[in-house]
Design an enzyme around this catalytic site. Structure first.
Site, PDB file in Angstrom:
ATOM      1  N   ARG A  90     -18.259   3.266  62.373  1.00 32.16           N
ATOM      2  CA  ARG A  90     -19.154   3.765  63.424  1.00 32.16           C
ATOM      3  C   ARG A  90     -20.484   4.221  62.824  1.00 32.16           C
ATOM      4  O   ARG A  90     -21.550   3.975  63.408  1.00 32.16           O
ATOM      5  CB  ARG A  90     -18.487   4.923  64.166  1.00 32.16           C
ATOM      6  CG  ARG A  90     -19.382   5.548  65.223  1.00 32.16           C
ATOM      7  CD  ARG A  90     -18.690   6.693  65.932  1.00 32.16           C
ATOM      8  NE  ARG A  90     -19.567   7.291  66.933  1.00 32.16           N
ATOM      9  CZ  ARG A  90     -19.198   8.270  67.767  1.00 32.16           C
ATOM     10  NH1 ARG A  90     -17.970   8.749  67.710  1.00 32.16           N
ATOM     11  NH2 ARG A  90     -20.060   8.741  68.650  1.00 32.16           N
ATOM     12  N   ASN A 144     -13.485   1.529  73.245  1.00 32.73           N
ATOM     13  CA  ASN A 144     -14.830   0.980  73.449  1.00 32.73           C
ATOM     14  C   ASN A 144     -15.073  -0.260  72.598  1.00 32.73           C
ATOM     15  O   ASN A 144     -14.462  -0.416  71.542  1.00 32.73           O
ATOM     16  CB  ASN A 144     -15.866   2.053  73.088  1.00 32.73           C
ATOM     17  CG  ASN A 144     -16.051   3.058  74.195  1.00 32.73           C
ATOM     18  OD1 ASN A 144     -16.074   2.708  75.364  1.00 32.73           O
ATOM     19  ND2 ASN A 144     -16.179   4.329  73.835  1.00 32.73           N
ATOM     20  N   CYS A 164     -12.893   4.800  81.656  1.00 39.54           N
ATOM     21  CA  CYS A 164     -13.973   5.552  81.024  1.00 39.54           C
ATOM     22  C   CYS A 164     -14.040   6.923  81.686  1.00 39.54           C
ATOM     23  O   CYS A 164     -13.676   7.078  82.852  1.00 39.54           O
ATOM     24  CB  CYS A 164     -15.302   4.815  81.198  1.00 39.54           C
ATOM     25  SG  CYS A 164     -16.719   5.637  80.434  1.00 39.54           S
ATOM     26  N   HIS A 194     -20.593   1.963  80.870  1.00 43.17           N
ATOM     27  CA  HIS A 194     -21.737   2.562  80.181  1.00 43.17           C
ATOM     28  C   HIS A 194     -23.064   2.008  80.682  1.00 43.17           C
ATOM     29  O   HIS A 194     -24.078   2.067  79.986  1.00 43.17           O
ATOM     30  CB  HIS A 194     -21.620   2.399  78.657  1.00 43.17           C
ATOM     31  CG  HIS A 194     -20.544   3.252  78.067  1.00 43.17           C
ATOM     32  ND1 HIS A 194     -20.307   3.326  76.712  1.00 43.17           N
ATOM     33  CD2 HIS A 194     -19.639   4.084  78.639  1.00 43.17           C
ATOM     34  CE1 HIS A 194     -19.304   4.158  76.475  1.00 43.17           C
ATOM     35  NE2 HIS A 194     -18.879   4.629  77.645  1.00 43.17           N
ATOM     36  N   TYR A 241     -25.761   6.777  79.234  1.00 42.92           N
ATOM     37  CA  TYR A 241     -26.046   5.629  78.380  1.00 42.92           C
ATOM     38  C   TYR A 241     -27.281   4.851  78.814  1.00 42.92           C
ATOM     39  O   TYR A 241     -27.800   4.035  78.050  1.00 42.92           O
ATOM     40  CB  TYR A 241     -24.824   4.705  78.330  1.00 42.92           C
ATOM     41  CG  TYR A 241     -23.659   5.337  77.613  1.00 42.92           C
ATOM     42  CD1 TYR A 241     -23.507   5.210  76.234  1.00 42.92           C
ATOM     43  CD2 TYR A 241     -22.730   6.108  78.300  1.00 42.92           C
ATOM     44  CE1 TYR A 241     -22.457   5.820  75.567  1.00 42.92           C
ATOM     45  CE2 TYR A 241     -21.681   6.727  77.649  1.00 42.92           C
ATOM     46  CZ  TYR A 241     -21.550   6.580  76.285  1.00 42.92           C
ATOM     47  OH  TYR A 241     -20.516   7.202  75.631  1.00 42.92           O
TER      48      TYR A 241
END
Length: 417
Positions: A90, A144, A164, A194, A241
């Site tokens: 990440r 995700n 989500c 998102h 987002y």
């Protein structure tokens, strides 16, 4: 009722377990199995899960294992909450795109594509093993990028629904601002995972969104880290987002000046795991609220309950479009209110999406189609095409540089690279 959680060594898991304990009437779990290859994380998380349930006098038996087949055997539902490559991967997703002037984020843009390429093959392998062992089990995906992962699962014919926590977070926030019970609040939530907008907020059948924006616009904008003026001009509440799209350049500059979110989370996880190893701890610690995933447990419990009991409750989920947004292909995955029963999620009709939002939804849907092709088939050219299609990239020179960087940082996770 048996529930298996893949990625059970996640520091999120105590949040889920706390929800299972509190909402036992909604989801009467009798057996909870946590699955994870990392024994160093799994054992302290599993032991804490047992203590949380014991503290709340919940009768479910808790076990943990690295054996997915055994965990899936007899499971009514399998929840997916894994992270291929951990926080180290990440961190890469959030940093190398910045070198090309693009936002670094784990679920959208170039970083989101990298995560999809690493994740989709692993999730499909897990889902296929679950299907061979237990074809009746439902798969609830919280991994995700949820939209792409859920599309991969549904395209492969799995019994799956994506989840989500953005919608339930908005519901709880708006209910608090209005001083009403969250169950009284219904959201006109529409878009892709998102990439959503709340176009109405109904209480007792009345749309109170204009009142919310007029009386609480500053607080809502601050939560979203967007200008109040933008919300007023849009007349809707975009998901957090959307700041990566609406304020891309400002966000890039901001991200260049501070540590990555992955670095922050990695520090937090080390502290959380140390807490979890304390045999006196028998509840989720306050620090967990800063980890993210607020209200995940309530959303997961509600969705799993509806799938297994066939109640037809309306929940915001990720599922096949099937004409819900007519300008998208039927096999696109949208995030909208849906009636959830024993056959899956059935999207409710939504009013036509305004061009301002529909154009972005169409563009990102095209990207998600190309991203899934790249994840399933591999190849540098497929990665390049997905990046070129993404609204946050869109330039050939940038797409070329990002493709090279993505492959360089992810070769160990991509069998074809």
């Amino acid at each position: 009722m048996k529930l298996a959680v893949v990625g059970g060594g996640s520091t999120y898991t105590p949040e889920l377990v706390d929800g299972i304990a509190r909402l036992r009437a909604t989801l009467p779990v009798t057996e909870l199995v946590l699955v994870d290859p990392d024994a160093g994380r799994l054992e302290p998380v599993g032991a804490l899960a047992r203590r949380i349930l014991a503290r709340q006098d919940h009768p479910a038996r808790v076990s943990w294992t690295a054996d997915l087949d055994a965990a899936a055997d007899g499971a009514d539902a399998v929840l997916l909450q894994l992270r291929v490559g951990g926080q180290a991967a990440r961190h890469q997703d959030e940093t190398w795109p910045l070198e090309c002037g693009c936002v670094g984020q784990e679920t959208t843009g170039a970083g989101g594509l990298a995560k999809a390429l690493r994740t989709v093959p692993v999730v499909l392998d897990i889902a296929e093993r679950v299907r061979r062992r237990n074809p009746a089990a439902w798969i609830v995906d919280f991994t995700n990028p949820v939209g792409i992962v859920t599309r991969a699962l549904l395209t492969a014919g799995h019994r799956a629904v994506g989840l989500c926590n953005v919608a339930i977070g908005f519901q709880r926030k708006f209910a608090a601002l209005l001083g009403v019970d969250p169950r009284e609040v219904t959201l006109g939530h529409v878009g892709l995972n998102h990439l959503t907008w709340v176009r109405s907020v109904r209480v007792d059948g009345r749309d109170v969104l204009p009142r919310l924006l007029a009386e609480h616009g500053e607080a809502i904008a601050a939560d979203l880290r967007m200008p109040r003026e933008l919300l007023d001009r849009l007349g809707v509440v975009p998901s957090y987002y959307l700041r990566y799209f609406y304020r891309h350049d400002a966000v890039v500059e901001e991200l260049r000046t501070r540590p990555s979110r992955a670095a922050e989370v990695a520090d937090m996880e080390r502290e959380l795991l140390a807490m979890y190893r304390d045999p006196a701890l028998d509840e989720k610690p306050a620090l967990l609220a800063k980890r993210g995933g607020a209200f995940y447990s309530e959303a997961a419990v509600a969705l799993t309950s509806s799938l297994l009991s066939g109640t037809g409750d309306v929940q915001v989920v990720n599922t096949l479009n099937n004409g819900t947004l007519p300008f998208l292909p039927d096999d696109a995955v949208v995030e909208v209110p849906a009636a959830v029963d024993g056959q899956g999620a059935h999207p409710l009709p939504v009013r036509p999406l305004e061009p301002l939002f529909a154009g972005l939804v169409a563009g990102v849907t095209a990207y998600e189609h190309l991203a899934l092709e790249a994840a399933l088939k591999g190849g540098r050219d497929r990665v390049f095409r997905a990046l070129l299609a993404h609204p946050l990239v869109g330039q050939s020179d940038s797409a070329d540089r990002l493709t090279d960087a993505l492959l360089a940082h992810n070769r160990e996770h991509l069998a074809w690279a």
